[in-house]
Scaffold this active site. Structure first.
Site, PDB file in Angstrom:
ATOM      1  N   ALA A  94     113.520 -19.897  67.074  1.00 55.18           N
ATOM      2  CA  ALA A  94     114.574 -20.892  67.259  1.00 55.18           C
ATOM      3  C   ALA A  94     114.034 -22.014  68.123  1.00 55.18           C
ATOM      4  O   ALA A  94     113.501 -21.770  69.208  1.00 55.18           O
ATOM      5  CB  ALA A  94     115.801 -20.269  67.917  1.00 55.18           C
ATOM      6  N   SER A  95     114.130 -23.244  67.624  1.00 55.27           N
ATOM      7  CA  SER A  95     113.688 -24.418  68.371  1.00 55.27           C
ATOM      8  C   SER A  95     112.220 -24.270  68.761  1.00 55.27           C
ATOM      9  O   SER A  95     111.400 -23.867  67.940  1.00 55.27           O
ATOM     10  CB  SER A  95     114.592 -24.620  69.585  1.00 55.27           C
ATOM     11  OG  SER A  95     114.383 -25.870  70.183  1.00 55.27           O
ATOM     12  N   MET A  96     111.863 -24.537  70.023  1.00 51.54           N
ATOM     13  CA  MET A  96     110.451 -24.458  70.391  1.00 51.54           C
ATOM     14  C   MET A  96     109.950 -23.029  70.454  1.00 51.54           C
ATOM     15  O   MET A  96     108.737 -22.790  70.571  1.00 51.54           O
ATOM     16  CB  MET A  96     110.181 -25.193  71.697  1.00 51.54           C
ATOM     17  CG  MET A  96     110.681 -24.493  72.927  1.00 51.54           C
ATOM     18  SD  MET A  96     109.572 -24.675  74.363  1.00 51.54           S
ATOM     19  CE  MET A  96     108.136 -23.782  73.819  1.00 51.54           C
ATOM     20  N   HIS A 196     117.329 -31.505  69.166  1.00 54.62           N
ATOM     21  CA  HIS A 196     118.053 -31.319  67.905  1.00 54.62           C
ATOM     22  C   HIS A 196     119.045 -32.455  67.649  1.00 54.62           C
ATOM     23  O   HIS A 196     120.146 -32.236  67.135  1.00 54.62           O
ATOM     24  CB  HIS A 196     118.777 -29.956  67.881  1.00 54.62           C
ATOM     25  CG  HIS A 196     117.854 -28.814  68.172  1.00 54.62           C
ATOM     26  ND1 HIS A 196     116.952 -28.349  67.243  1.00 54.62           N
ATOM     27  CD2 HIS A 196     117.671 -28.077  69.289  1.00 54.62           C
ATOM     28  CE1 HIS A 196     116.256 -27.357  67.773  1.00 54.62           C
ATOM     29  NE2 HIS A 196     116.656 -27.187  69.016  1.00 54.62           N
TER      30      HIS A 196
END
Length: 312
Positions: A94-96, A196
Protein backbone atom coordinates in the site's frame (compact mmCIF):
# COMPACT_ATOMS: atom_id res chain seq x y z
CA UNK A 1 -2.97 -21.64 3.77
CA UNK A 2 -1.69 -18.75 1.64
CA UNK A 3 0.56 -16.33 3.54
CA UNK A 4 0.46 -12.67 2.54
CA UNK A 5 2.95 -10.09 3.78
CA UNK A 6 1.34 -6.62 3.92
CA UNK A 7 3.46 -3.47 3.67
CA UNK A 8 2.04 -0.10 4.77
CA UNK A 9 3.21 3.37 3.77
CA UNK A 10 3.48 6.94 5.03
CA UNK A 11 1.42 7.67 8.14
CA UNK A 12 2.21 4.36 9.83
CA UNK A 13 5.58 5.46 11.22
CA UNK A 14 6.52 6.67 14.70
CA UNK A 15 9.68 7.20 16.73
CA UNK A 16 11.00 4.07 18.50
CA UNK A 17 9.22 1.72 16.07
CA UNK A 18 10.64 -1.80 16.18
CA UNK A 19 12.76 -1.05 19.25
CA UNK A 20 12.09 -4.40 20.99
CA UNK A 21 13.06 -6.40 17.93
CA UNK A 22 16.05 -4.19 17.24
CA UNK A 23 17.36 -4.91 20.71
CA UNK A 24 16.69 -8.65 20.76
CA UNK A 25 16.53 -10.12 17.24
CA UNK A 26 19.92 -10.41 15.46
CA UNK A 27 18.39 -10.89 11.98
CA UNK A 28 16.20 -7.80 12.28
CA UNK A 29 19.02 -5.70 13.72
CA UNK A 30 21.50 -6.83 11.07
CA UNK A 31 19.22 -5.82 8.21
CA UNK A 32 18.37 -2.48 9.81
CA UNK A 33 22.07 -1.69 10.19
CA UNK A 34 22.94 -2.90 6.69
CA UNK A 35 20.25 -0.77 5.06
CA UNK A 36 21.12 2.22 7.22
CA UNK A 37 24.67 2.15 5.86
CA UNK A 38 23.25 2.69 2.36
CA UNK A 39 21.07 5.55 3.63
CA UNK A 40 24.07 7.23 5.25
CA UNK A 41 26.14 6.83 2.08
CA UNK A 42 23.38 8.40 -0.03
CA UNK A 43 22.14 11.13 2.30
CA UNK A 44 24.82 11.72 4.91
CA UNK A 45 22.33 11.03 7.71
CA UNK A 46 21.37 7.92 9.63
CA UNK A 47 17.75 6.78 9.51
CA UNK A 48 18.42 4.56 12.55
CA UNK A 49 19.53 7.56 14.59
CA UNK A 50 16.39 9.39 13.49
CA UNK A 51 14.09 6.51 14.48
CA UNK A 52 15.54 6.02 17.94
CA UNK A 53 16.54 9.59 18.81
CA UNK A 54 13.17 10.95 19.97
CA UNK A 55 10.28 10.00 22.23
CA UNK A 56 7.49 7.83 20.86
CA UNK A 57 4.85 10.53 21.37
CA UNK A 58 6.64 13.12 19.23
CA UNK A 59 5.61 13.52 15.59
CA UNK A 60 7.85 11.67 13.14
CA UNK A 61 7.10 13.38 9.82
CA UNK A 62 10.36 14.57 8.17
CA UNK A 63 10.21 12.71 4.87
CA UNK A 64 13.99 12.41 4.23
CA UNK A 65 13.99 10.33 7.43
CA UNK A 66 10.56 8.66 7.40
CA UNK A 67 10.63 7.29 3.84
CA UNK A 68 13.83 5.23 4.27
CA UNK A 69 12.93 4.39 7.87
CA UNK A 70 9.64 2.76 6.86
CA UNK A 71 11.31 0.81 4.06
CA UNK A 72 14.16 -0.37 6.29
CA UNK A 73 11.86 -1.56 9.03
CA UNK A 74 9.48 -3.40 6.70
CA UNK A 75 12.19 -5.12 4.70
CA UNK A 76 14.09 -6.09 7.87
CA UNK A 77 10.94 -7.50 9.49
CA UNK A 78 10.11 -9.50 6.35
CA UNK A 79 13.61 -11.00 6.36
CA UNK A 80 13.32 -11.71 10.09
CA UNK A 81 10.10 -13.69 9.55
CA UNK A 82 11.57 -15.62 6.64
CA UNK A 83 14.62 -16.55 8.72
CA UNK A 84 12.18 -18.18 11.14
CA UNK A 85 10.50 -20.19 8.40
CA UNK A 86 7.49 -17.99 7.56
CA UNK A 87 7.65 -17.24 3.84
CA UNK A 88 5.09 -15.21 1.88
CA UNK A 89 3.23 -16.67 -1.07
CA UNK A 90 2.64 -13.13 -2.26
CA UNK A 91 3.17 -9.57 -1.05
CA UNK A 92 0.68 -6.73 -0.76
CA UNK A 93 1.90 -3.14 -0.92
CA UNK A 94 0.00 0.00 0.00
CA UNK A 95 1.42 3.36 -1.06
CA UNK A 96 5.18 3.54 -0.43
CA UNK A 97 4.96 0.12 1.20
CA UNK A 98 5.01 -1.05 -2.41
CA UNK A 99 8.79 -0.46 -2.51
CA UNK A 100 9.47 -3.10 0.15
CA UNK A 101 6.71 -5.35 -1.24
CA UNK A 102 8.40 -5.28 -4.66
CA UNK A 103 11.84 -5.99 -3.20
CA UNK A 104 10.64 -8.94 -1.08
CA UNK A 105 8.74 -10.35 -4.07
CA UNK A 106 11.90 -10.18 -6.20
CA UNK A 107 10.92 -7.53 -8.76
CA UNK A 108 13.87 -5.33 -7.79
CA UNK A 109 16.96 -5.64 -5.62
CA UNK A 110 16.73 -4.29 -2.09
CA UNK A 111 19.55 -1.84 -2.88
CA UNK A 112 17.75 -0.42 -5.91
CA UNK A 113 14.44 -0.27 -4.05
CA UNK A 114 16.00 1.69 -1.19
CA UNK A 115 17.68 3.97 -3.70
CA UNK A 116 14.26 4.66 -5.25
CA UNK A 117 12.80 5.34 -1.79
CA UNK A 118 15.49 7.92 -1.08
CA UNK A 119 14.97 9.48 -4.51
CA UNK A 120 11.23 9.76 -3.96
CA UNK A 121 11.74 11.34 -0.55
CA UNK A 122 14.04 13.91 -2.14
CA UNK A 123 11.59 14.71 -4.92
CA UNK A 124 8.71 15.18 -2.49
CA UNK A 125 10.80 17.25 -0.10
CA UNK A 126 12.02 19.53 -2.89
CA UNK A 127 8.93 19.78 -5.12
CA UNK A 128 5.65 18.72 -3.53
CA UNK A 129 3.23 21.28 -2.09
CA UNK A 130 2.74 21.35 1.69
CA UNK A 131 -0.27 19.25 2.59
CA UNK A 132 -1.56 16.52 4.81
CA UNK A 133 -3.88 13.57 5.25
CA UNK A 134 -6.76 12.69 7.55
CA UNK A 135 -8.01 9.26 8.54
CA UNK A 136 -11.81 9.45 8.71
CA UNK A 137 -13.97 6.97 10.61
CA UNK A 138 -17.12 7.09 8.51
CA UNK A 139 -18.48 5.53 5.32
CA UNK A 140 -17.18 7.32 2.23
CA UNK A 141 -20.56 7.30 0.52
CA UNK A 142 -22.25 9.11 3.41
CA UNK A 143 -19.44 11.63 3.92
CA UNK A 144 -18.53 12.93 0.46
CA UNK A 145 -21.57 15.17 0.05
CA UNK A 146 -21.09 16.56 3.55
CA UNK A 147 -17.69 17.95 2.57
CA UNK A 148 -18.98 19.93 -0.40
CA UNK A 149 -17.13 23.17 -1.03
CA UNK A 150 -13.85 21.97 0.47
CA UNK A 151 -10.74 20.98 -1.45
CA UNK A 152 -9.74 17.36 -0.87
CA UNK A 153 -9.25 14.06 -2.66
CA UNK A 154 -9.82 10.45 -1.64
CA UNK A 155 -6.48 8.92 -0.67
CA UNK A 156 -7.49 5.47 0.58
CA UNK A 157 -10.58 3.26 0.76
CA UNK A 158 -9.70 0.96 3.65
CA UNK A 159 -13.02 -0.60 4.66
CA UNK A 160 -16.64 0.39 5.08
CA UNK A 161 -16.40 3.02 7.77
CA UNK A 162 -12.77 4.07 7.33
CA UNK A 163 -11.11 6.09 4.59
CA UNK A 164 -8.30 8.62 4.22
CA UNK A 165 -8.36 11.95 2.46
CA UNK A 166 -5.62 14.30 1.29
CA UNK A 167 -5.70 18.09 1.09
CA UNK A 168 -3.45 21.16 0.92
CA UNK A 169 -2.26 22.44 4.30
CA UNK A 170 -4.51 25.52 4.17
CA UNK A 171 -7.62 23.34 3.73
CA UNK A 172 -7.00 20.88 6.56
CA UNK A 173 -8.26 23.07 9.45
CA UNK A 174 -11.51 23.76 7.54
CA UNK A 175 -12.03 20.06 6.81
CA UNK A 176 -11.34 19.15 10.43
CA UNK A 177 -13.78 21.81 11.61
CA UNK A 178 -16.46 20.46 9.27
CA UNK A 179 -15.89 16.90 10.49
CA UNK A 180 -16.04 18.01 14.13
CA UNK A 181 -19.31 19.79 13.46
CA UNK A 182 -20.69 16.59 11.94
CA UNK A 183 -19.37 14.58 14.92
CA UNK A 184 -17.32 12.40 12.58
CA UNK A 185 -14.21 10.93 14.23
CA UNK A 186 -10.98 11.69 12.40
CA UNK A 187 -7.23 11.89 12.95
CA UNK A 188 -4.49 13.81 11.19
CA UNK A 189 -1.69 11.54 9.97
CA UNK A 190 2.01 12.36 10.60
CA UNK A 191 2.79 13.51 7.05
CA UNK A 192 3.66 16.86 5.47
CA UNK A 193 2.34 16.18 1.98
CA UNK A 194 -1.02 15.26 0.45
CA UNK A 195 -0.09 11.85 -0.91
CA UNK A 196 -2.44 10.18 -3.41
CA UNK A 197 -3.66 13.52 -4.72
CA UNK A 198 -2.92 16.16 -7.35
CA UNK A 199 -1.06 18.20 -4.74
CA UNK A 200 2.05 16.02 -5.13
CA UNK A 201 2.10 16.19 -8.94
CA UNK A 202 4.85 18.82 -9.00
CA UNK A 203 7.28 16.13 -7.79
CA UNK A 204 6.44 13.56 -10.51
CA UNK A 205 8.95 14.54 -13.20
CA UNK A 206 11.75 14.99 -10.68
CA UNK A 207 11.14 11.55 -9.17
CA UNK A 208 10.92 9.82 -12.55
CA UNK A 209 14.14 11.53 -13.64
CA UNK A 210 15.96 10.42 -10.48
CA UNK A 211 14.86 6.81 -10.97
CA UNK A 212 15.04 6.54 -14.78
CA UNK A 213 18.01 4.15 -14.50
CA UNK A 214 16.04 1.58 -12.50
CA UNK A 215 14.38 -1.41 -14.12
CA UNK A 216 12.17 -4.23 -12.91
CA UNK A 217 12.59 -7.94 -13.49
CA UNK A 218 10.00 -10.70 -13.32
CA UNK A 219 9.09 -11.31 -9.72
CA UNK A 220 9.59 -14.55 -7.84
CA UNK A 221 6.23 -13.98 -6.13
CA UNK A 222 3.04 -12.23 -7.22
CA UNK A 223 2.54 -8.72 -5.86
CA UNK A 224 -0.86 -7.34 -4.96
CA UNK A 225 -0.91 -3.65 -5.78
CA UNK A 226 -3.40 -1.59 -3.75
CA UNK A 227 -3.33 1.04 -6.48
CA UNK A 228 -4.69 -1.45 -9.02
CA UNK A 229 -6.29 -3.91 -6.53
CA UNK A 230 -4.93 -6.76 -8.61
CA UNK A 231 -2.13 -9.32 -8.77
CA UNK A 232 0.88 -8.28 -10.82
CA UNK A 233 3.53 -10.53 -12.36
CA UNK A 234 5.28 -7.64 -14.10
CA UNK A 235 5.57 -4.03 -12.95
CA UNK A 236 5.10 -0.98 -15.19
CA UNK A 237 8.01 1.45 -15.40
CA UNK A 238 6.12 4.09 -13.39
CA UNK A 239 4.92 1.62 -10.73
CA UNK A 240 6.48 3.43 -7.76
CA UNK A 241 4.97 6.75 -8.83
CA UNK A 242 1.48 5.33 -9.37
CA UNK A 243 1.62 3.56 -6.00
CA UNK A 244 1.88 6.89 -4.15
CA UNK A 245 -0.16 9.04 -6.54
CA UNK A 246 -3.38 7.06 -7.05
CA UNK A 247 -5.83 6.09 -4.29
CA UNK A 248 -5.21 3.01 -2.15
CA UNK A 249 -7.94 0.44 -2.88
CA UNK A 250 -7.34 -1.88 0.06
CA UNK A 251 -10.99 -2.88 0.43
CA UNK A 252 -11.10 -4.07 -3.17
CA UNK A 253 -7.69 -5.78 -2.99
CA UNK A 254 -8.62 -7.83 0.10
CA UNK A 255 -12.00 -8.72 -1.42
CA UNK A 256 -10.21 -10.23 -4.43
CA UNK A 257 -7.95 -12.30 -2.17
CA UNK A 258 -10.87 -13.44 -0.03
CA UNK A 259 -12.58 -15.03 -3.01
CA UNK A 260 -10.17 -17.93 -2.55
CA UNK A 261 -10.27 -17.85 1.27
CA UNK A 262 -7.81 -19.36 3.70
CA UNK A 263 -5.27 -16.51 3.80
CA UNK A 264 -2.89 -15.62 6.61
CA UNK A 265 -2.39 -11.84 6.43
CA UNK A 266 0.81 -10.72 8.17
CA UNK A 267 1.28 -6.99 8.67
CA UNK A 268 5.00 -6.20 8.43
CA UNK A 269 4.44 -2.45 8.78
CA UNK A 270 5.32 -0.31 11.80
CA UNK A 271 1.87 0.17 13.31
CA UNK A 272 -0.26 -2.91 12.58
CA UNK A 273 -2.97 -0.80 10.94
CA UNK A 274 -3.24 -2.98 7.85
CA UNK A 275 -3.94 -6.04 10.01
CA UNK A 276 -6.67 -4.05 11.76
CA UNK A 277 -8.18 -2.99 8.44
CA UNK A 278 -8.00 -6.54 7.11
CA UNK A 279 -9.96 -7.90 10.08
CA UNK A 280 -12.93 -5.78 8.99
CA UNK A 281 -12.69 -7.19 5.47
CA UNK A 282 -12.25 -10.93 6.05
CA UNK A 283 -15.06 -13.29 5.20
CA UNK A 284 -16.49 -14.76 8.39
CA UNK A 285 -16.56 -18.24 6.86
CA UNK A 286 -13.34 -17.94 4.86
CA UNK A 287 -10.84 -19.29 7.40
CA UNK A 288 -8.54 -16.27 7.05
CA UNK A 289 -6.66 -14.51 9.85
CA UNK A 290 -4.79 -11.22 10.24
CA UNK A 291 -1.72 -10.67 12.39
CA UNK A 292 0.11 -7.56 13.55
CA UNK A 293 3.64 -7.72 14.96
CA UNK A 294 4.72 -4.13 15.53
CA UNK A 295 2.39 -1.54 17.06
CA UNK A 296 2.92 1.81 18.83
CA UNK A 297 1.83 0.06 22.04
CA UNK A 298 4.76 -2.35 22.20
CA UNK A 299 4.50 -6.09 22.94
CA UNK A 300 6.31 -6.75 19.66
CA UNK A 301 7.98 -9.93 20.95
CA UNK A 302 4.69 -11.30 22.30
CA UNK A 303 2.99 -10.59 18.97
CA UNK A 304 5.80 -12.37 17.15
CA UNK A 305 5.51 -15.37 19.49
CA UNK A 306 1.76 -15.62 18.79
CA UNK A 307 2.42 -15.54 15.07
CA UNK A 308 4.94 -18.37 15.47
CA UNK A 309 2.19 -20.47 17.02
CA UNK A 310 0.20 -20.26 13.79
CA UNK A 311 3.15 -21.77 11.92
CA UNK A 312 3.02 -25.07 13.82
Amino acid sequence: MITIFMFSGQGSQYFQMGLELFGSNPEFRSWMETLDRQVRERTGASALEAIYSRGKNETFDHIPHTHPAIFMLEYALAQCLQSEGLHPDLTLGASMGSFAAAAVAGFISVEDALDAVISQAGAFHDRAMPGGMLAVLAPIEKTVSRLDGLQWELAADNFDGHFALSAPSAQLPEIEARLRGLEIAHQRLPVRHAYHSRWIDDSRDDFLRRTSHLSFKEGALPLICCEQADRLQRLPADFFWRAVRNPIRLREAIARLERDGGCRYVDVGPSGTMATFAKYLLRKDGGSSAHAILTPYGRDLNNLARLRETMV
